[in-house]
Scaffold this motif. Structure first.
Motif, PDB file in Angstrom:
ATOM      1  N   PRO A 121     114.620  20.674 173.735  1.00  0.00           N
ATOM      2  CA  PRO A 121     113.437  20.383 174.556  1.00  0.00           C
ATOM      3  C   PRO A 121     112.913  18.960 174.347  1.00  0.00           C
ATOM      4  O   PRO A 121     112.451  18.329 175.302  1.00  0.00           O
ATOM      5  CB  PRO A 121     112.411  21.421 174.086  1.00  0.00           C
ATOM      6  CG  PRO A 121     113.222  22.538 173.500  1.00  0.00           C
ATOM      7  CD  PRO A 121     114.409  21.861 172.876  1.00  0.00           C
ATOM      8  N   ALA A 122     112.971  18.453 173.121  1.00  0.00           N
ATOM      9  CA  ALA A 122     112.496  17.096 172.866  1.00  0.00           C
ATOM     10  C   ALA A 122     113.393  16.069 173.570  1.00  0.00           C
ATOM     11  O   ALA A 122     112.916  15.006 173.978  1.00  0.00           O
ATOM     12  CB  ALA A 122     112.454  16.819 171.367  1.00  0.00           C
ATOM     13  N   CYS A 123     114.669  16.386 173.715  1.00  0.00           N
ATOM     14  CA  CYS A 123     115.577  15.497 174.446  1.00  0.00           C
ATOM     15  C   CYS A 123     115.218  15.473 175.932  1.00  0.00           C
ATOM     16  O   CYS A 123     115.297  14.422 176.582  1.00  0.00           O
ATOM     17  CB  CYS A 123     117.023  15.945 174.261  1.00  0.00           C
ATOM     18  SG  CYS A 123     117.625  15.861 172.561  1.00  0.00           S
ATOM     19  N   GLU A 124     114.835  16.628 176.460  1.00  0.00           N
ATOM     20  CA  GLU A 124     114.409  16.689 177.857  1.00  0.00           C
ATOM     21  C   GLU A 124     113.166  15.840 178.059  1.00  0.00           C
ATOM     22  O   GLU A 124     113.048  15.103 179.053  1.00  0.00           O
ATOM     23  CB  GLU A 124     114.142  18.144 178.251  1.00  0.00           C
ATOM     24  CG  GLU A 124     113.799  18.344 179.733  1.00  0.00           C
ATOM     25  CD  GLU A 124     112.324  18.126 180.027  1.00  0.00           C
ATOM     26  OE1 GLU A 124     111.999  17.694 181.156  1.00  0.00           O
ATOM     27  OE2 GLU A 124     111.486  18.353 179.132  1.00  0.00           O
ATOM     28  N   ARG A 125     112.215  15.901 177.119  1.00  0.00           N
ATOM     29  CA  ARG A 125     111.002  15.087 177.223  1.00  0.00           C
ATOM     30  C   ARG A 125     111.326  13.606 177.098  1.00  0.00           C
ATOM     31  O   ARG A 125     110.724  12.765 177.777  1.00  0.00           O
ATOM     32  CB  ARG A 125     109.991  15.523 176.160  1.00  0.00           C
ATOM     33  CG  ARG A 125     109.395  16.916 176.424  1.00  0.00           C
ATOM     34  CD  ARG A 125     108.218  17.193 175.523  1.00  0.00           C
ATOM     35  NE  ARG A 125     108.594  17.345 174.135  1.00  0.00           N
ATOM     36  CZ  ARG A 125     108.951  18.485 173.571  1.00  0.00           C
ATOM     37  NH1 ARG A 125     109.020  19.598 174.303  1.00  0.00           N
ATOM     38  NH2 ARG A 125     109.258  18.542 172.288  1.00  0.00           N
TER      39      ARG A 125
ATOM     40  N   GLU B 158     114.134  12.194 178.044  1.00  0.00           N
ATOM     41  CA  GLU B 158     114.722  11.810 179.328  1.00  0.00           C
ATOM     42  C   GLU B 158     113.639  11.630 180.393  1.00  0.00           C
ATOM     43  O   GLU B 158     113.668  10.664 181.163  1.00  0.00           O
ATOM     44  CB  GLU B 158     115.731  12.872 179.775  1.00  0.00           C
ATOM     45  CG  GLU B 158     116.263  12.701 181.190  1.00  0.00           C
ATOM     46  CD  GLU B 158     117.077  11.443 181.388  1.00  0.00           C
ATOM     47  OE1 GLU B 158     117.196  10.999 182.547  1.00  0.00           O
ATOM     48  OE2 GLU B 158     117.587  10.880 180.396  1.00  0.00           O
ATOM     49  N   THR B 159     112.673  12.547 180.427  1.00  0.00           N
ATOM     50  CA  THR B 159     111.591  12.450 181.408  1.00  0.00           C
ATOM     51  C   THR B 159     110.759  11.192 181.189  1.00  0.00           C
ATOM     52  O   THR B 159     110.385  10.499 182.139  1.00  0.00           O
ATOM     53  CB  THR B 159     110.694  13.695 181.325  1.00  0.00           C
ATOM     54  OG1 THR B 159     111.483  14.862 181.618  1.00  0.00           O
ATOM     55  CG2 THR B 159     109.541  13.610 182.315  1.00  0.00           C
ATOM     56  N   ARG B 160     110.478  10.892 179.923  1.00  0.00           N
ATOM     57  CA  ARG B 160     109.605   9.756 179.601  1.00  0.00           C
ATOM     58  C   ARG B 160     110.315   8.414 179.763  1.00  0.00           C
ATOM     59  O   ARG B 160     109.733   7.451 180.285  1.00  0.00           O
ATOM     60  CB  ARG B 160     109.088   9.908 178.161  1.00  0.00           C
ATOM     61  CG  ARG B 160     108.322   8.697 177.626  1.00  0.00           C
ATOM     62  CD  ARG B 160     107.055   8.451 178.411  1.00  0.00           C
ATOM     63  NE  ARG B 160     106.330   7.283 177.914  1.00  0.00           N
ATOM     64  CZ  ARG B 160     106.589   6.034 178.239  1.00  0.00           C
ATOM     65  NH1 ARG B 160     107.591   5.767 179.079  1.00  0.00           N
ATOM     66  NH2 ARG B 160     105.879   5.036 177.743  1.00  0.00           N
TER      67      ARG B 160
ATOM     68  N   ASP C  57     116.975  18.203 183.893  1.00  0.00           N
ATOM     69  CA  ASP C  57     116.074  18.746 184.911  1.00  0.00           C
ATOM     70  C   ASP C  57     116.174  20.267 184.983  1.00  0.00           C
ATOM     71  O   ASP C  57     115.177  20.952 185.235  1.00  0.00           O
ATOM     72  CB  ASP C  57     116.407  18.164 186.288  1.00  0.00           C
ATOM     73  CG  ASP C  57     115.956  16.727 186.448  1.00  0.00           C
ATOM     74  OD1 ASP C  57     115.170  16.254 185.594  1.00  0.00           O
ATOM     75  OD2 ASP C  57     116.403  16.071 187.410  1.00  0.00           O
TER      76      ASP C  57
ATOM     77  N   THR D 105     106.030   4.138 171.638  1.00  0.00           N
ATOM     78  CA  THR D 105     106.479   4.294 173.023  1.00  0.00           C
ATOM     79  C   THR D 105     106.975   2.994 173.654  1.00  0.00           C
ATOM     80  O   THR D 105     107.544   3.017 174.742  1.00  0.00           O
ATOM     81  CB  THR D 105     105.349   4.873 173.891  1.00  0.00           C
ATOM     82  OG1 THR D 105     104.197   4.016 173.802  1.00  0.00           O
ATOM     83  CG2 THR D 105     104.974   6.276 173.427  1.00  0.00           C
TER      84      THR D 105
END
Length: 249
Positions: free
Chosen positions: A94-98, A100-102, A161, A238
């Protein structure tokens, strides 16, 4: 006259309140409406900003990838820029998905502009978090199959996604193949996915990452992990990518 009228009204109101107080009746104080107004304004701003984000996503305002990719074992190399970024990711993480989104658009822009070379390391440390076990490896295999199929950048994003929940069965091979077909996969993409072509390479890459002390924090390796020119960075910062492009990392 307006001032005198307001004074008369105030005096009458005060006299009435004194009579009520003498009778033992408590007169409620007027509430200060300013805090409520401020809260209302903040909520309106939050709704507007949130709505803008949702609209942007709905409109598909993602940066279109134009960079090329190659694969060596379980590592996908993208771009040809002078700053080398290594990204270690698990497609069930899940942290990898975040991540990618960020940062997906920023990384894609830097790749398109020839500013960075990104090496995506296909990691499977969460195989036991799917039921049955093994989704991380199967998804990683499909991602590697997407390189010769000519669709890796978009397929990589698609996997995040459509990321399944930990504890689920994950996406089936048929679903992983359907994603490739939807994105215009070339060659025998389906055969590559069904044949588990890259399983050994993923296992070796995962083990190597786990053993690399440069990739650990408190003696532990996790995903996502990002290293720039071989040095692990703190993703709590960031502005890590901007600093890397400015030579500050």
């Amino acid at each position: 006259m307006g001032g005198a009228s307001r004074n008369d009204k105030r005096r009458k109101q005060e006299a009435a309140e004194r009579r009520l107080a003498a009778a033992g009746i408590r007169v409620p104080q007027k509430r200060n409406r300013t805090p409520m107004i401020v809260v209302a304004v903040v909520l309106v701003v939050a709704v507007v900003v949130g709505g803008a984000v949702l609209i942007a996503r709905a409109l598909g305002n993602e940066v279109e990838p134009t960079y090329t990719t190659t694969a060596d074992a379980a590592v996908v190399t993208a771009g040809t820029g002078p700053v080398v970024i290594d990204v270690y990711e698990d497609y069930l993480c899940p942290a990898c998905e975040r991540f990618e989104t960020r940062y997906g658009n920023e990384v894609t822009t830097a790749l398109n502009d020839g500013k960075i070379t990104a090496r995506f390391h296909t990691i499977a440390i969460l195989d036991e978090q799917s039921n049955p076990a093994g989704y991380s490896t199967r998804a990683g295999n499909a991602a590697l199959c997407a390189v010769p199929a000519g669709i890796f950048p978009r397929y990589h994003k698609k996997l995040f996604d459509e990321q399944p929940a930990e504890g689920s069965a994950g996406l089936s091979n048929d679903e992983l193949i359907a994603f490739g077909t939807e994105l215009g996969a070339q060659g025998d993409f389906a055969g590559c996915v069904q044949g588990d072509t890259h399983l050994d390479a993923i296992a070796k890459e995962t083990e190597a990452a786990r053993k690399d002390p440069a990739l650990k924090t408190n003696d532990r390796f996790g995903t996502p992990t990002v290293a720039i020119d071989g040095k692990k960075i703190d993703l709590n910062d960031t502005s890590w990518l901007q600093k890397a492009l400015e030579g500050q990392s």
